[in-house]
Every structure is written in C-alpha cells, then in structure tokens.
Design a protein around this motif. Structure first.
Motif, PDB file in Angstrom:
ATOM      1  N   THR A 119     106.430   2.343  63.839  1.00 34.54           N
ATOM      2  CA  THR A 119     107.059   2.080  65.142  1.00 34.54           C
ATOM      3  C   THR A 119     106.110   2.592  66.222  1.00 34.54           C
ATOM      4  OG1 THR A 119     109.288   2.201  64.266  1.00 34.54           O
ATOM      5  CG2 THR A 119     109.041   2.558  66.634  1.00 34.54           C
ATOM      6  N   LEU A 120     105.713   1.656  67.076  1.00 35.23           N
ATOM      7  CA  LEU A 120     104.832   2.012  68.194  1.00 35.23           C
ATOM      8  C   LEU A 120     105.721   2.450  69.360  1.00 35.23           C
ATOM      9  CD1 LEU A 120     101.753   1.911  68.724  1.00 35.23           C
ATOM     10  CD2 LEU A 120     102.116  -0.332  69.763  1.00 35.23           C
ATOM     11  N   HIS A 121     105.429   3.629  69.880  1.00 36.55           N
ATOM     12  CA  HIS A 121     106.199   4.172  71.016  1.00 36.55           C
ATOM     13  C   HIS A 121     105.379   3.962  72.277  1.00 36.55           C
ATOM     14  CE1 HIS A 121     109.239   6.270  68.512  1.00 36.55           C
ATOM     15  NE2 HIS A 121     108.264   6.130  67.623  1.00 36.55           N
ATOM     16  N   LEU A 122     105.880   3.093  73.142  1.00 33.34           N
ATOM     17  CA  LEU A 122     105.123   2.715  74.341  1.00 33.34           C
ATOM     18  C   LEU A 122     105.726   3.358  75.587  1.00 33.34           C
ATOM     19  CD1 LEU A 122     105.303  -0.607  72.756  1.00 33.34           C
ATOM     20  CD2 LEU A 122     103.090  -0.097  73.788  1.00 33.34           C
ATOM     21  N   ILE A 134     100.445  -6.284  91.424  1.00 33.25           N
ATOM     22  CA  ILE A 134     101.137  -5.120  90.861  1.00 33.25           C
ATOM     23  C   ILE A 134     100.212  -4.503  89.805  1.00 33.25           C
ATOM     24  CG2 ILE A 134     103.175  -4.370  89.575  1.00 33.25           C
ATOM     25  CD1 ILE A 134     104.499  -7.025  90.700  1.00 33.25           C
ATOM     26  N   TYR A 135      99.851  -3.248  90.012  1.00 36.05           N
ATOM     27  CA  TYR A 135      98.934  -2.549  89.106  1.00 36.05           C
ATOM     28  C   TYR A 135      99.736  -1.643  88.188  1.00 36.05           C
ATOM     29  CZ  TYR A 135      95.431  -4.137  92.445  1.00 36.05           C
ATOM     30  OH  TYR A 135      94.635  -4.921  93.240  1.00 36.05           O
ATOM     31  N   SER A 136      99.442  -1.685  86.907  1.00 35.42           N
ATOM     32  CA  SER A 136     100.237  -0.894  85.974  1.00 35.42           C
ATOM     33  C   SER A 136      99.390  -0.471  84.780  1.00 35.42           C
ATOM     34  CB  SER A 136     101.455  -1.699  85.515  1.00 35.42           C
ATOM     35  OG  SER A 136     101.061  -2.965  85.034  1.00 35.42           O
ATOM     36  N   ARG A 137      99.932   0.516  84.041  1.00 35.82           N
ATOM     37  CA  ARG A 137      99.230   0.959  82.838  1.00 35.82           C
ATOM     38  C   ARG A 137     100.238   1.348  81.771  1.00 35.82           C
ATOM     39  NH1 ARG A 137      96.870   5.945  86.041  1.00 35.82           N
ATOM     40  NH2 ARG A 137      98.758   7.173  86.209  1.00 35.82           N
ATOM     41  N   ALA A 138      99.775   1.303  80.529  1.00 34.83           N
ATOM     42  CA  ALA A 138     100.662   1.602  79.403  1.00 34.83           C
ATOM     43  C   ALA A 138      99.881   2.296  78.301  1.00 34.83           C
ATOM     44  CB  ALA A 138     101.290   0.308  78.862  1.00 34.83           C
ATOM     45  N   VAL A 139     100.620   3.042  77.494  1.00 34.83           N
ATOM     46  CA  VAL A 139     100.017   3.683  76.337  1.00 34.83           C
ATOM     47  C   VAL A 139     100.980   3.504  75.166  1.00 34.83           C
ATOM     48  CG1 VAL A 139     100.994   5.951  76.928  1.00 34.83           C
ATOM     49  CG2 VAL A 139      98.943   5.836  75.516  1.00 34.83           C
ATOM     50  N   GLY A 140     100.439   3.343  73.958  1.00 36.82           N
ATOM     51  CA  GLY A 140     101.259   3.219  72.754  1.00 36.82           C
ATOM     52  C   GLY A 140     100.869   4.306  71.762  1.00 36.82           C
ATOM     53  N   ARG A 141     101.865   5.022  71.261  1.00 32.99           N
ATOM     54  CA  ARG A 141     101.604   6.163  70.376  1.00 32.99           C
ATOM     55  C   ARG A 141     102.256   5.962  69.005  1.00 32.99           C
ATOM     56  NH1 ARG A 141      99.999  10.782  73.409  1.00 32.99           N
ATOM     57  NH2 ARG A 141     100.027  10.352  75.658  1.00 32.99           N
ATOM     58  N   ASP A 143     104.046   7.623  65.512  1.00 31.82           N
ATOM     59  CA  ASP A 143     104.870   8.740  65.008  1.00 31.82           C
ATOM     60  C   ASP A 143     105.870   9.322  66.005  1.00 31.82           C
ATOM     61  OD1 ASP A 143     103.262   8.479  62.774  1.00 31.82           O
ATOM     62  OD2 ASP A 143     101.898  10.088  63.401  1.00 31.82           O
ATOM     63  N   GLY A 144     105.913   8.828  67.225  1.00 32.49           N
ATOM     64  CA  GLY A 144     106.877   9.386  68.187  1.00 32.49           C
ATOM     65  C   GLY A 144     106.304   9.333  69.587  1.00 32.49           C
ATOM     66  N   PRO A 145     107.153   9.601  70.592  1.00 36.75           N
ATOM     67  CA  PRO A 145     106.714   9.498  71.991  1.00 36.75           C
ATOM     68  C   PRO A 145     105.561  10.438  72.346  1.00 36.75           C
ATOM     69  CG  PRO A 145     109.107   9.734  71.829  1.00 36.75           C
ATOM     70  CD  PRO A 145     108.577   9.926  70.455  1.00 36.75           C
ATOM     71  N   ASP A 146     105.376  11.508  71.566  1.00 40.53           N
ATOM     72  CA  ASP A 146     104.276  12.435  71.852  1.00 40.53           C
ATOM     73  C   ASP A 146     103.187  12.365  70.790  1.00 40.53           C
ATOM     74  OD1 ASP A 146     105.578  13.464  74.160  1.00 40.53           O
ATOM     75  OD2 ASP A 146     106.896  14.626  72.834  1.00 40.53           O
ATOM     76  N   GLY A 147     103.221  11.334  69.962  1.00 45.03           N
ATOM     77  CA  GLY A 147     102.262  11.216  68.862  1.00 45.03           C
ATOM     78  C   GLY A 147     100.876  10.809  69.340  1.00 45.03           C
ATOM     79  N   PRO A 148      99.957  10.641  68.392  1.00 47.03           N
ATOM     80  CA  PRO A 148      98.594  10.273  68.765  1.00 47.03           C
ATOM     81  C   PRO A 148      98.515   8.879  69.394  1.00 47.03           C
ATOM     82  CG  PRO A 148      98.864  10.349  66.367  1.00 47.03           C
ATOM     83  CD  PRO A 148     100.139  10.852  66.951  1.00 47.03           C
ATOM     84  N   VAL A 149      97.632   8.744  70.377  1.00 53.34           N
ATOM     85  CA  VAL A 149      97.480   7.461  71.077  1.00 53.34           C
ATOM     86  C   VAL A 149      96.827   6.440  70.148  1.00 53.34           C
ATOM     87  CG1 VAL A 149      96.284   6.289  72.971  1.00 53.34           C
ATOM     88  CG2 VAL A 149      97.325   8.541  73.345  1.00 53.34           C
ATOM     89  N   ALA A 150      97.448   5.273  70.049  1.00 56.66           N
ATOM     90  CA  ALA A 150      96.869   4.179  69.247  1.00 56.66           C
ATOM     91  C   ALA A 150      96.275   3.098  70.153  1.00 56.66           C
ATOM     92  CB  ALA A 150      97.939   3.582  68.336  1.00 56.66           C
ATOM     93  N   VAL A 151      96.958   2.796  71.239  1.00 56.54           N
ATOM     94  CA  VAL A 151      96.502   1.725  72.152  1.00 56.54           C
ATOM     95  C   VAL A 151      96.780   2.128  73.593  1.00 56.54           C
ATOM     96  CG1 VAL A 151      96.713  -0.259  70.585  1.00 56.54           C
ATOM     97  CG2 VAL A 151      98.736   0.547  71.826  1.00 56.54           C
ATOM     98  N   ARG A 152      95.974   1.559  74.479  1.00 56.67           N
ATOM     99  CA  ARG A 152      96.152   1.784  75.919  1.00 56.67           C
ATOM    100  C   ARG A 152      95.878   0.477  76.634  1.00 56.67           C
ATOM    101  NH1 ARG A 152      93.353   6.969  75.551  1.00 56.67           N
ATOM    102  NH2 ARG A 152      91.438   5.753  75.495  1.00 56.67           N
ATOM    103  N   ALA A 153      96.484   0.309  77.795  1.00 56.85           N
ATOM    104  CA  ALA A 153      96.173  -0.891  78.585  1.00 56.85           C
ATOM    105  C   ALA A 153      96.336  -0.618  80.063  1.00 56.85           C
ATOM    106  CB  ALA A 153      97.076  -2.054  78.184  1.00 56.85           C
ATOM    107  N   ASP A 154      95.544  -1.328  80.834  1.00 61.75           N
ATOM    108  CA  ASP A 154      95.702  -1.395  82.287  1.00 61.75           C
ATOM    109  C   ASP A 154      95.862  -2.867  82.621  1.00 61.75           C
ATOM    110  OD1 ASP A 154      94.112   1.206  81.867  1.00 61.75           O
ATOM    111  OD2 ASP A 154      94.821   1.330  83.949  1.00 61.75           O
ATOM    112  N   ALA A 155      96.677  -3.132  83.631  1.00 61.19           N
ATOM    113  CA  ALA A 155      96.966  -4.544  83.921  1.00 61.19           C
ATOM    114  C   ALA A 155      97.131  -4.790  85.403  1.00 61.19           C
ATOM    115  CB  ALA A 155      98.242  -4.969  83.195  1.00 61.19           C
ATOM    116  N   LEU A 156      96.908  -6.048  85.745  1.00 59.91           N
ATOM    117  CA  LEU A 156      97.251  -6.548  87.073  1.00 59.91           C
ATOM    118  C   LEU A 156      98.207  -7.715  86.879  1.00 59.91           C
ATOM    119  CD1 LEU A 156      96.826  -6.882  90.157  1.00 59.91           C
ATOM    120  CD2 LEU A 156      95.018  -8.493  89.606  1.00 59.91           C
ATOM    121  N   PHE A 157      99.429  -7.560  87.398  1.00 58.18           N
ATOM    122  CA  PHE A 157     100.387  -8.661  87.414  1.00 58.18           C
ATOM    123  C   PHE A 157     100.402  -9.257  88.818  1.00 58.18           C
ATOM    124  CE2 PHE A 157     102.887  -8.746  83.432  1.00 58.18           C
ATOM    125  CZ  PHE A 157     102.259  -7.709  82.770  1.00 58.18           C
ATOM    126  N   VAL A 158     100.656 -10.549  88.884  1.00 52.69           N
ATOM    127  CA  VAL A 158     100.700 -11.238  90.173  1.00 52.69           C
ATOM    128  C   VAL A 158     102.094 -11.840  90.344  1.00 52.69           C
ATOM    129  CG1 VAL A 158      99.674 -13.039  91.618  1.00 52.69           C
ATOM    130  CG2 VAL A 158      98.225 -11.744  90.030  1.00 52.69           C
TER     131      VAL A 158
END
Ligand SMILES: CCCCCCCCCCCCCCCC(=O)SCCNC(=O)CCNC(=O)[C@H](O)C(C)(C)COP(=O)(O)OP(=O)(O)OC[C@H]1O[C@@H](n2cnc3c(N)ncnc32)[C@H](O)[C@@H]1OP(=O)(O)O
Length: 194
Positions: A119-122, A134-141, A143-158
């Motif tokens: 289960t990826l916790h984003l 709209i500028y935004s960012r996300a992280v996916g971990r 093992d849990g909300p405080d687990g090791p980072v697996a993925v990250r993203a930055d985005a621009l939505f229009v």
C-alpha cells in the motif's frame, strides 16, 4: 530531481492556495470524480481505486494498493502506474480549491521499487497558484505515512472549463458522466465552474 525544471517554479506573482469554504472537512474521503477513472473510479476493474482523504489547508492524503495487474517488472509496480497514482493524488487537490484542472506537467522521481501487495501512502499539497496555473507536489511512502519515500512528484495543473471535456471527450462517455446518479461525482464534474 522532480520540480527542478523552470516551468515548475511558481512565478513571482504567484499566491498561496486558498482552501474553498465548501471543501470536504479534514479527514473526509473525497470519493471518485468519475466512475470509470483509471485512478479513482470504482467501476474500473484494473484501476488503482485510489482513495483520497482531505487534509488541512489545500493538502490531502491518499492510499493505493498495488495489484498484480499493475506490474511492470515481475512483482513490482510499473513506473507509469506509480505516475498515475501521483497524478490522481495531485489532481484530487483541485477539488479542495473547487477548480477543474488538468495536468500540464508532471515530473516524477522513483526512489525505491514498490512491490505488488504494497500500500502506497501518498501525501500531496498545492504550493502556489498563479492565474490558471496550480503548482503542487506529492510524495508516496512505503509501509505507512511515515515510511521510506518510494516516489515523489511535482506538477503544474492548468484550470479548464467543463467545455474542455465536452469538446475533447467522446460523446457517449460525456453523456454517461452527465447522467451519473452519484451526486458527489456530478458535483465534482459540473458544479465547480459556474
Ligand atoms: C462533462 C464531463 C466533465 C468531467 C469533469 C471531470 C473533472 C475532473 C477531471 C480531472 C481529471 C483528473 C485526472 C488526473 C489528472 C489528469 O490526468 S488530466 C489528463 C492529462 N492532461 C491533459 O490531457 C491535458 C492536455 N493539455 C491541454 O489540454 C492543454 O495543453 C492545457 C494544459 C489545458 C493548456 O492549454 P490552454 O488552456 O490553451 O492554456 P495555455 O494558454 O497553453 O497555458 C496556460 C498557462 O499554463 C502554462 N502551461 C500549459 N501547459 C504547460 C506545460 N506542459 N508545462 C508548463 N507550463 C504549461 C502556459 O505556459 C501558460 O502559462 P502563462 O502564459 O499563463 O504564464
């Protein structure tokens, strides 16, 4: 590193995002915006069935469990599927602004492999708004909300008008979305651009 390109840097006149007064309360599930969305739709058998929950401010958390249908390498999540999870999570933020917007740019970092069954916790937040951007960012971990980072993203939505979907989508799906009996999904699709 994600977010390093110039077009993901908010301009000098960007402002802080403002949570819409009618945004779902912190802790509330956002639900799907469309029955057949590959990211969040309950009617999409091999979809991600990602569930997002409103946070404080213009932030949210989401969970997605990697299924066998989401593999790239044996036993591991496909990178494109992980990008979809990030895209969907980031896109869900726009409901907290009550703005309909589409992804213009999405930059991802893949830090750790994500096994099937995980289960990826984003967690995601809007960092700035400049006009329709709209500028935004996300992280996916793991093992849990405080687990090791697996993925990250930055985005621009229009930000777009509902016409964006009507003009470009297939008529049969547009008609189905317009007659969706689910009131929350209809509100997300049609009541945000008066
Ligand atoms: C009837 C049924 C209704 C259903 C209602 C459902 C509601 C909820 C649906 C949400 C769905 C969520 C799902 C997850 C999110 C997706 O996955 S969305 C799908 C993937 N994204 C797309 O398909 C978008 C395709 N691209 C486009 O349609 C157009 O390029 C865009 C993004 C709308 C922009 O076009 P435009 O409106 O003509 O705007 P444009 O003037 O080019 O750009 C505006 C500004 O943005 C900047 N910009 C635009 N693109 C970029 C870029 N790629 N990089 C950097 N800057 C950019 C421009 O430079 C410009 O900046 P300024 O000059 O203002 O400083």
């Amino acid at each position: 590193m994600s977010g390093s390109s110039a077009s993901l840097q908010p301009p000098a006149d960007a402002v802080k995002p403002v949570r819409h007064p009618d945004a779902p309360a912190p802790g509330d599930l956002l639900g799907a915006h469309y029955e057949h969305c590959f990211g969040c739709g309950p009617g999409q058998p091999h979809g991600l069935h990602l569930e997002a929950r409103a946070g404080e401010g213009v932030a949210l958390t989401a969970e997605f469990t990697v299924q066998p249908a989401h593999q790239g390498a044996p036993g591991l999540a496909h990178g494109g599927v992980l990008a979809t999870a990030l895209d969907e999570t980031l896109g869900s933020l726009n409901w907290l602004l009550r703005t309909v917007a589409v992804t213009g740019r999405l930059e991802t970092d893949y830090v750790r492999p994500v096994p099937v069954g995980t289960t990826l916790h984003l967690a995601a937040e809007v960092t700035a708004v400049a006009g329709r951007k709209i500028y935004s960012r996300a992280v996916g971990r793991l093992d849990g909300p405080d687990g090791p980072v697996a993925v990250r993203a930055d985005a621009l939505f229009v930000e777009v008008k509902v016409d964006h979907f009507i003009d470009h989508g297939r008529p049969e799906e547009i008609r189905a979305a317009m007659s969706d009996p689910d009131q929350v999904r209809r509100a997300r699709a049609f009541e945000v651009n008066p």
